[in-house]
Scaffold this active site. Structure first.
Site, PDB file in Angstrom:
ATOM      1  N   THR A   1       0.820  -1.208   0.000  1.00 17.47           N
ATOM      2  CA  THR A   1       0.000   0.000   0.000  1.00 17.47           C
ATOM      3  C   THR A   1       0.854   1.259   0.000  1.00 17.47           C
ATOM      4  OG1 THR A   1      -1.494   1.281   1.414  1.00 17.47           O
ATOM      5  CG2 THR A   1      -0.098  -0.292   2.526  1.00 17.47           C
ATOM      6  N   ASP A   2       0.283   2.355  -0.484  1.00 16.99           N
ATOM      7  CA  ASP A   2       0.989   3.639  -0.394  1.00 16.99           C
ATOM      8  C   ASP A   2       1.003   4.166   1.044  1.00 16.99           C
ATOM      9  OD1 ASP A   2      -1.704   4.357  -0.172  1.00 16.99           O
ATOM     10  OD2 ASP A   2      -1.623   5.935  -1.687  1.00 16.99           O
ATOM     11  N   GLU A   3       0.203   3.540   1.936  1.00 15.64           N
ATOM     12  CA  GLU A   3       0.149   4.029   3.315  1.00 15.64           C
ATOM     13  C   GLU A   3       1.480   3.822   4.040  1.00 15.64           C
ATOM     14  OE1 GLU A   3      -3.434   3.186   5.476  1.00 15.64           O
ATOM     15  OE2 GLU A   3      -4.571   2.900   3.633  1.00 15.64           O
TER      16      GLU A   3
ATOM     17  N   LYS B   1       2.332  -3.507   7.037  1.00 15.95           N
ATOM     18  CA  LYS B   1       2.624  -3.636   5.600  1.00 15.95           C
ATOM     19  C   LYS B   1       4.057  -3.185   5.311  1.00 15.95           C
ATOM     20  CE  LYS B   1       0.199  -4.808   2.734  1.00 15.95           C
ATOM     21  NZ  LYS B   1      -0.169  -6.164   2.220  1.00 15.95           N
TER      22      LYS B   1
ATOM     23  N   TYR C   1      -1.879  -0.964  10.812  1.00 12.15           N
ATOM     24  CA  TYR C   1      -1.980  -1.576   9.476  1.00 12.15           C
ATOM     25  C   TYR C   1      -0.778  -1.212   8.612  1.00 12.15           C
ATOM     26  CZ  TYR C   1      -3.300  -1.947   4.540  1.00 12.15           C
ATOM     27  OH  TYR C   1      -3.290  -2.205   3.191  1.00 12.15           O
TER      28      TYR C   1
HETATM   29  P1  NAD Z   1      -9.401  -7.737   1.604  1.00  9.65           P
HETATM   30  O1  NAD Z   1      -9.425  -7.495   3.077  1.00  9.65           O
HETATM   31  O2  NAD Z   1     -10.597  -7.440   0.785  1.00  9.65           O
HETATM   32  O3  NAD Z   1      -9.030  -9.266   1.325  1.00  9.65           O
HETATM   33  C1  NAD Z   1      -8.033  -9.940   2.022  1.00  9.65           C
HETATM   34  C2  NAD Z   1      -8.130 -11.438   1.671  1.00  9.65           C
HETATM   35  O4  NAD Z   1      -7.063 -12.116   2.334  1.00  9.65           O
HETATM   36  C3  NAD Z   1      -9.442 -12.081   2.124  1.00  9.65           C
HETATM   37  O5  NAD Z   1      -9.952 -12.908   1.106  1.00  9.65           O
HETATM   38  C4  NAD Z   1      -9.027 -12.892   3.346  1.00  9.65           C
HETATM   39  O6  NAD Z   1      -9.837 -14.047   3.542  1.00  9.65           O
HETATM   40  C5  NAD Z   1      -7.598 -13.259   2.994  1.00  9.65           C
HETATM   41  N1  NAD Z   1      -6.784 -13.503   4.201  1.00  9.65           N
HETATM   42  C6  NAD Z   1      -6.674 -12.706   5.301  1.00  9.65           C
HETATM   43  N2  NAD Z   1      -5.853 -13.275   6.187  1.00  9.65           N
HETATM   44  C7  NAD Z   1      -5.415 -14.444   5.636  1.00  9.65           C
HETATM   45  C8  NAD Z   1      -4.554 -15.468   6.063  1.00  9.65           C
HETATM   46  N3  NAD Z   1      -3.949 -15.418   7.263  1.00  9.65           N
HETATM   47  N4  NAD Z   1      -4.298 -16.514   5.237  1.00  9.65           N
HETATM   48  C9  NAD Z   1      -4.904 -16.582   4.016  1.00  9.65           C
HETATM   49  N5  NAD Z   1      -5.770 -15.642   3.572  1.00  9.65           N
HETATM   50  C10 NAD Z   1      -6.015 -14.591   4.372  1.00  9.65           C
HETATM   51  O7  NAD Z   1      -8.128  -6.947   1.082  1.00  9.65           O
HETATM   52  P2  NAD Z   1      -7.926  -6.153  -0.298  1.00  9.65           P
HETATM   53  O8  NAD Z   1      -8.525  -4.814  -0.173  1.00  9.65           O
HETATM   54  O9  NAD Z   1      -8.310  -7.027  -1.426  1.00  9.65           O
HETATM   55  O10 NAD Z   1      -6.353  -5.975  -0.282  1.00  9.65           O
HETATM   56  C11 NAD Z   1      -5.489  -6.965  -0.867  1.00  9.65           C
HETATM   57  C12 NAD Z   1      -4.058  -6.529  -0.664  1.00  9.65           C
HETATM   58  O11 NAD Z   1      -3.850  -5.241  -1.233  1.00  9.65           O
HETATM   59  C13 NAD Z   1      -3.658  -6.408   0.806  1.00  9.65           C
HETATM   60  O12 NAD Z   1      -2.356  -6.910   0.949  1.00  9.65           O
HETATM   61  C14 NAD Z   1      -3.707  -4.928   1.088  1.00  9.65           C
HETATM   62  O13 NAD Z   1      -2.786  -4.582   2.093  1.00  9.65           O
HETATM   63  C15 NAD Z   1      -3.315  -4.345  -0.262  1.00  9.65           C
HETATM   64  N6  NAD Z   1      -3.859  -3.006  -0.547  1.00  9.65           N
HETATM   65  C16 NAD Z   1      -5.193  -2.768  -0.555  1.00  9.65           C
HETATM   66  C17 NAD Z   1      -5.666  -1.482  -0.886  1.00  9.65           C
HETATM   67  C18 NAD Z   1      -7.139  -1.174  -0.969  1.00  9.65           C
HETATM   68  O14 NAD Z   1      -7.505  -0.028  -1.290  1.00  9.65           O
HETATM   69  N7  NAD Z   1      -8.035  -2.111  -0.741  1.00  9.65           N
HETATM   70  C19 NAD Z   1      -4.779  -0.457  -1.156  1.00  9.65           C
HETATM   71  C20 NAD Z   1      -3.417  -0.738  -1.114  1.00  9.65           C
HETATM   72  C21 NAD Z   1      -2.970  -2.026  -0.843  1.00  9.65           C
END
Ligand code: NAD
Length: 357
Positions: A139-141, A168, A164
């Site tokens: 993430t950019d965070e 990350k 969080y």
């Molecule tokens: P999300 O919370 O929608 O999905 C996370 C998924 O990971 C879920 O399906 C969950 O069941 C699975 N999960 C969680 N813990 C687990 C574990 N211990 N073992 C196996 N599976 C597990 O998240 P997202 O929004 O799809 O984000 C995906 C990635 O992108 C993350 O790494 C997040 O940090 C990063 N990210 C998200 C955003 C955003 O805007 N949503 C922005 C920047 C980065």
């Protein structure tokens, strides 16, 4: 191997918001084979994969990324050429109330994935080693907060503020260490806030759409002047594919949609769009439901991405503008109540958390 020759892609977190968009994209638009390894936490939802679940190129394994034996067995069986690692605890507000799960999954879980990937990679032949990629989605965070001007780039120093973003950042550092120390061919991407269909209703945009339709207050944190740089999730899925197909090992790429908006501008836009396509029965604007509430503790002021590197080096560019993307998203929520209604009723997805001091 050409970029689009079929590869075996192990996606972690493929039942989540971004992971499911990536899996749908890979099965619809590329010849790749996908194994989705997901624990199915509250955020994982196999219904998001219904459109591709019957593909012969798709396999699902329910497992925790912290379970070293299950991860090793899955890798040994599937023999991935790419591991795309998205599984994480992802909600900042939840990390304020309960950081332990964030350390366990995001830090220890990423360590487990790296250890298993390294053991497997060391056993590959020279071609297999050269072609393998471990792609970490971040993430950019991790870069902290910007003032009113300037942009994050790949050179921005890390400065995370929430449990969080700190988790990350830690996982990014581990991934980089596995490249520097062991030579594992890694890629890191840091993206801005995603939005789009299949977004769990605890996050700002779906929360506002669902609360607006329910006639409830639209809770805007503080004055609503925090700025986020919005990226349509299908643009992100295309960017991730481009990075693991053509990115240079050891490099990081930051991904954004050049769509900065204050939170209040986002909520106002949702209200205006709903006023046009689903007017309230009393003729008033949905904007009358906006209610300013206590700010999030440690709320970063502004995130903004300069995506020049991925645009220039990999030829990726966001296709969706914020205006077109938000309208598509709102229409999707209007048309897919059967997807989000159970999450609201059974998982309490629209209750506020994250105020504990
Ligand atoms: P999300 O919370 O929608 O999905 C996370 C998924 O990971 C879920 O399906 C969950 O069941 C699975 N999960 C969680 N813990 C687990 C574990 N211990 N073992 C196996 N599976 C597990 O998240 P997202 O929004 O799809 O984000 C995906 C990635 O992108 C993350 O790494 C997040 O940090 C990063 N990210 C998200 C955003 C955003 O805007 N949503 C922005 C920047 C980065």
């Amino acid at each position: 191997m050409t970029e689009q020759s079929p590869r075996r892609i192990l996606v972690t977190g493929g039942a989540g918001f971004i992971g499911s968009a990536l899996v749908r994209h890979l099965l619809r638009d590329t010849p790749h084979h996908v194994l989705n390894l997901d624990k199915l936490t509250y955020a994982g939802n196999l219904a998001s994969l219904d459109p591709i679940a019957n593909s012969p190129r798709y396999t699902f394994v329910q497992a925790d990324i912290g379970d070293a034996a299950a991860v090793a067995a899955t890798i040994a069986d599937f023999q991935p050429q790419v591991i795309t690692h998205l599984a994480a605890e992802s909600h900042v507000d939840r990390s304020i109330d309960g950081p332990a799960d964030f350390i366990q999954t995001n830090v220890v879980g990423t360590f487990t994935m790296l250890s298993a990937a390294l053991d497997y990679w060391r056993g590959l032949d020279a071609d297999g080693k050269a072609g393998f990629r471990f792609h970490h989605i971040s993430t950019d965070e991790v870069f902290g907060s910007l003032a009113d001007d300037g942009f994050f780039t790949e050179a921005t120093p890390y400065d995370p503020h929430s449990p969080y973003s700190a988790s990350k950042a830690a996982s990014d550092h581990l991934v980089r260490a596995w490249y520097d120390t062991y030579g594992l061919p890694v890629l890191i991407t840091n993206c801005s806030n995603n939005y789009g269909p299949y977004h769990f209703p605890e996050k700002l945009i779906p929360l506002m759409i669902i609360k607006a339709l329910a006639g409830e207050d639209l809770p805007v944190y503080g004055a609503g002047l925090n700025v986020r740089d919005w990226l349509f999730v299908d643009d992100h899925a295309r960017a991730l594919t481009r990075v693991f197909e053509a990115g240079t090992p050891g490099e990081s790429y930051i991904i954004g949609g050049r769509a900065e908006r204050t939170n209040i501008a986002v909520v106002t836009r949702i209200c205006e769009t709903l006023d046009r396509i689903r007017p309230r029965s009393d003729g008033r604007s949905y904007a009358a439901q906006i209610a300013h509430v206590a700010d999030r503790p440690g709320h970063d002021h502004r995130y903004a991405i300069d995506p020049s590197k991925i645009e220039r080096e990999l030829g990726w560019v966001a296709q969706e503008s914020f205006d077109s993307g938000i309208e598509r998203t709102i229409r999707w929520y209007l048309d897919n109540e059967s997807w989000w209604r159970p999450l609201v009723e059974q998982k309490g997805a629209i209750k506020r958390v994250g105020l504990s001091g």
